[in-house]
Design an enzyme around this catalytic site. Structure first.
Site, PDB file in Angstrom:
ATOM      1  N   HIS A 163       0.571  -1.054   0.141  1.00 30.26           N
ATOM      2  CA  HIS A 163       0.103  -0.062  -0.055  1.00 30.26           C
ATOM      3  C   HIS A 163       1.063   1.008  -0.407  1.00 30.26           C
ATOM      4  O   HIS A 163       2.255   1.485  -0.177  1.00 30.26           O
ATOM      5  CB  HIS A 163      -0.783   0.153   1.477  1.00 30.26           C
ATOM      6  CG  HIS A 163      -0.221   0.219   2.710  1.00 30.26           C
ATOM      7  ND1 HIS A 163       0.187  -1.109   3.561  1.00 30.26           N
ATOM      8  CD2 HIS A 163      -0.235   1.308   3.235  1.00 30.26           C
ATOM      9  CE1 HIS A 163       0.553  -0.695   4.602  1.00 30.26           C
ATOM     10  NE2 HIS A 163       0.685   0.620   4.385  1.00 30.26           N
ATOM     11  N   ARG A 164       0.241   2.421  -0.085  1.00 30.02           N
ATOM     12  CA  ARG A 164       0.809   3.889   0.113  1.00 30.02           C
ATOM     13  C   ARG A 164      -0.349   5.046   0.628  1.00 30.02           C
ATOM     14  O   ARG A 164      -1.009   3.728   1.202  1.00 30.02           O
ATOM     15  CB  ARG A 164       1.418   4.832  -1.796  1.00 30.02           C
ATOM     16  CG  ARG A 164       0.222   4.791  -2.273  1.00 30.02           C
ATOM     17  CD  ARG A 164       0.503   4.763  -3.969  1.00 30.02           C
ATOM     18  NE  ARG A 164      -0.608   5.021  -4.641  1.00 30.02           N
ATOM     19  CZ  ARG A 164      -1.011   5.733  -5.641  1.00 30.02           C
ATOM     20  NH1 ARG A 164      -0.538   7.170  -4.737  1.00 30.02           N
ATOM     21  NH2 ARG A 164      -1.205   5.960  -6.159  1.00 30.02           N
TER      22      ARG A 164
END
Length: 126
Positions: free
Chosen positions: A45-46
Site C-alpha cells: 500500500h501507500r
C-alpha cells in the site's frame, strides 16, 4: 522517494543505545512493530498523508518501493538503518528473517481512509 537515515548510536562495553529524536523528519503519532512473519509479504500500500520510518531493530527484512516513477529495493539489516517512506511510496516488506522485528513510526494515527492499495503498475512486472 524513500531515503535512508543513519541513526545515531552510542556503543560501549555495557551495550549500545540508538537515539530517535531530532533525526526523524516528522512528529511521531503512531508506533507499531511487525514480528513472527512467515513467508508472507506485508504492506502492499501507500498513503494519502502518512509518512513512515521503518527500522528493523532485530534480524533483517527487505522493503521494496514504487513511487510511480521507479522501483527501489532496500535491505534493513541493522538497527541503525532507518528507511523513510513518503505517502506516494507504494511499499511492500518481505524476506523477514526468523527473528526479525520491524519497528514502524508513523506521522499519523491509523485511519483506513488514508490507505491506497492500488499499485502504480502490475506487481508481477516489478
Amino acid at each position: 522517494m524513500p531515503q535512508f537515515l543513519q541513526l545515531q548510536s552510542f556503543h560501549e562495553s555495557k551495550g549500545s543505545l540508538t537515539v530517535l529524536e531530532d533525526n526523524i523528519p516528522f512528529a511521531i503519532k503512531r508506533v507499531f512493530y511487525i514480528y513472527n512473519v512467515d513467508y508472507a509479504v506485508r504492506g502492499n500500500h501507500r498513503h494519502h498523508k502518512t509518512i513512515q520510518a521503518a527500522i528493523c531493530i532485530k534480524g533483517s527484512c527487505r522493503i521494496s518501493n514504487d513511487n510511480g516513477n521507479s522501483v527501489e529495493h532496500f535491505l534493513l539489516d541493522h538497527p541503525e538503518k532507518c528507511l523513510i517512506l513518503y505517502p506516494e511510496d507504494y511499499h511492500w516488506m518481505y524476506d523477514f528473517s526468523e527473528d526479525a522485528i520491524l519497528l514502524v513510526l508513523a506521522s499519523e494515527l491509523y485511519d483506513p481512509k488514508d490507505y491506497i492499495y492500488e499499485p502504480y503498475r502490475a506487481m508481477d512486472s516489478l
